[in-house]
Scaffold this active site. Structure first.
Site, PDB file in Angstrom:
ATOM      1  CG  ASP A   1      -5.217   2.799   0.733  1.00 58.08           C
ATOM      2  OD1 ASP A   1      -6.222   2.098   0.535  1.00 58.08           O
ATOM      3  OD2 ASP A   1      -4.176   2.381   1.270  1.00 58.08           O
TER       4      ASP A   1
ATOM      5  CG  MET B   1      -8.162   7.793   2.333  1.00 60.79           C
ATOM      6  SD  MET B   1      -7.271   7.820   3.876  1.00 60.79           S
ATOM      7  CE  MET B   1      -6.652   6.130   3.911  1.00 60.79           C
TER       8      MET B   1
ATOM      9  CG  ASP C   1      -6.632  -2.411   2.729  1.00 58.99           C
ATOM     10  OD1 ASP C   1      -5.597  -2.167   3.382  1.00 58.99           O
ATOM     11  OD2 ASP C   1      -7.216  -1.557   2.024  1.00 58.99           O
TER      12      ASP C   1
ATOM     13  CG  MET D   1     -11.354   3.972   1.574  1.00 63.38           C
ATOM     14  SD  MET D   1      -9.857   3.919   2.578  1.00 63.38           S
ATOM     15  CE  MET D   1      -8.625   3.971   1.284  1.00 63.38           C
TER      16      MET D   1
ATOM     17  CG  HIS E   1      -9.430   0.865  -1.030  1.00 65.67           C
ATOM     18  ND1 HIS E   1      -8.901   0.605   0.225  1.00 65.67           N
ATOM     19  CD2 HIS E   1     -10.774   0.924  -0.879  1.00 65.67           C
ATOM     20  CE1 HIS E   1      -9.894   0.518   1.098  1.00 65.67           C
ATOM     21  NE2 HIS E   1     -11.037   0.717   0.470  1.00 65.67           N
TER      22      HIS E   1
ATOM     23  CG  HIS F   1      -4.092  -1.173  -1.803  1.00 70.14           C
ATOM     24  ND1 HIS F   1      -5.234  -1.795  -2.270  1.00 70.14           N
ATOM     25  CD2 HIS F   1      -4.486  -0.404  -0.758  1.00 70.14           C
ATOM     26  CE1 HIS F   1      -6.262  -1.420  -1.525  1.00 70.14           C
ATOM     27  NE2 HIS F   1      -5.842  -0.573  -0.602  1.00 70.14           N
TER      28      HIS F   1
ATOM     29  CB  SER G   1      -0.921   0.007   1.218  1.00 65.29           C
ATOM     30  OG  SER G   1      -1.589   1.260   1.265  1.00 65.29           O
TER      31      SER G   1
ATOM     32  CG  MET H   1     -12.177  -2.214   4.249  1.00 63.97           C
ATOM     33  SD  MET H   1     -10.589  -1.887   3.453  1.00 63.97           S
ATOM     34  CE  MET H   1      -9.639  -1.179   4.802  1.00 63.97           C
TER      35      MET H   1
HETATM   36  C1  DX5 Z   1      -6.700   1.809   5.370  1.00 58.64           C
HETATM   37  C2  DX5 Z   1      -6.219   1.586   3.965  1.00 58.64           C
HETATM   38  C3  DX5 Z   1      -5.147   0.589   3.899  1.00 58.64           C
HETATM   39  C4  DX5 Z   1      -3.870   0.970   4.595  1.00 58.64           C
HETATM   40  C5  DX5 Z   1      -3.369  -0.274   5.268  1.00 58.64           C
HETATM   41  O1  DX5 Z   1      -7.701   2.762   5.348  1.00 58.64           O
HETATM   42  O2  DX5 Z   1      -7.288   1.151   3.147  1.00 58.64           O
HETATM   43  O3  DX5 Z   1      -4.863   0.201   2.558  1.00 58.64           O
HETATM   44  O4  DX5 Z   1      -2.867   1.464   3.737  1.00 58.64           O
HETATM   45  O5  DX5 Z   1      -2.316   0.047   6.088  1.00 58.64           O
HETATM   46  P1  DX5 Z   1      -1.648  -0.998   7.074  1.00 58.64           P
HETATM   47  O6  DX5 Z   1      -1.136  -2.136   6.250  1.00 58.64           O
HETATM   48  O7  DX5 Z   1      -0.584  -0.198   7.716  1.00 58.64           O
HETATM   49  O8  DX5 Z   1      -2.725  -1.433   8.031  1.00 58.64           O
HETATM   50 ZN    ZN Z   2      -6.795   0.256   1.086  1.00 58.09          ZN
END
Ligand code: DX5
Ligand code: ZN
Length: 218
Positions: A36, A38, A177, A70, A68, A34, A9, A139
């Site tokens: 992320d 947000m 994840d 969010m 991903h 990956h 990630s 998740m």
């Molecule tokens: C959390 C993200 C994850 C995050 C995971 O909101 O969707 O992808 O990067 O991080 P770790 O592996 O540190 O839990």
């Molecule tokens: Zn993620």
């Protein structure tokens, strides 16, 4: 079941030099990254947007971008991410929008599709979409931040999703994840997961080739 895939990630990478973090992944011959995304609404944090993905492509990064979203309104951002170089776009089931239409739009733009469930969302919520997706992401933390603790209670949900996948001869990837390291990934693998997002544990691993080899052997 798919072969196990370690999926680092980028959120846990160096935000002043994300291309260098992505290159670390390429050097290990890991195919996926990956990403992320947000929005400060669906989750209480901000990360980066389509321009970051486009800049990574311009910097020569060829990894498969597992994106991903969010976001409260993911349907508004499918085109920009597809144009920026996303390969797979996954959207959460929880917000109210046209889920089926959004998945169709992702596919029409040439990307693979994913559907995501928060830890407290039951598996049945995504059951009607299983035949339409390339990936289901369960998740294993409440999304928003890296570095949280793995939610062990999600393993039974993974087992349920795996049972539907097998019984219906479906072929979606089953991704986890949040709080994933070698030990928690093994627990998820036993339940049927095959795609392991790892942020903190990957970027903190001092011996990354050994870390990657442990996932390959799962
Ligand atoms: C959390 C993200 C994850 C995050 C995971 O909101 O969707 O992808 O990067 O991080 P770790 O592996 O540190 O839990
Ligand atoms: Zn993620």
């Amino acid at each position: 079941m798919h072969a196990p895939l370690l999926n680092p990630s980028l959120l846990a990478g160096d935000h002043a030099n994300l291309a260098a973090s992505a290159r670390l992944v390429e050097e290990l011959q890991l195919p996926w990254l990956h990403c992320d995304i947000m929005d400060g609404h669906f989750v209480p944090n901000l990360s980066f947007g389509p321009e970051t993905l486009a800049a990574l492509r311009r910097a020569g990064i060829k990894l498969y971008f597992d994106t991903h979203l969010m976001l409260d309104e993911p349907h508004r951002y499918i085109e920009p991410f597809a144009r920026a170089g996303a390969n797979l776009i996954s959207v959460h089931i929880e917000p109210a929008y046209d889920h089926r239409g959004t998945l169709a739009r992702i596919r029409a733009l040439g990307c693979q599709t994913g559907i995501v469930l928060n830890p407290d969302t039951p598996a049945i919520a995504v059951e009607p979409f299983l035949a339409e997706v390339d990936l289901v992401l369960a998740m294993t933390v409440q999304p928003g931040f890296g570095g949280q603790s793995f939610r062990r209670d999600i393993v039974s949900k993974i087992t349920q999703l795996e049972r539907w996948r097998r019984d219906r001869s479906l072929n979606f990837r089953l991704e986890v994840d949040g709080g994933i390291d070698i030990a928690t990934a093994r627990e998820c693998r036993a339940g049927g997961a095959d795609t392991f997002v790892a942020g903190t544990s990957f970027f903190k691993a001092s011996d990354k080739p050994a870390f990657a080899a442990a996932f390959a052997a799962m």
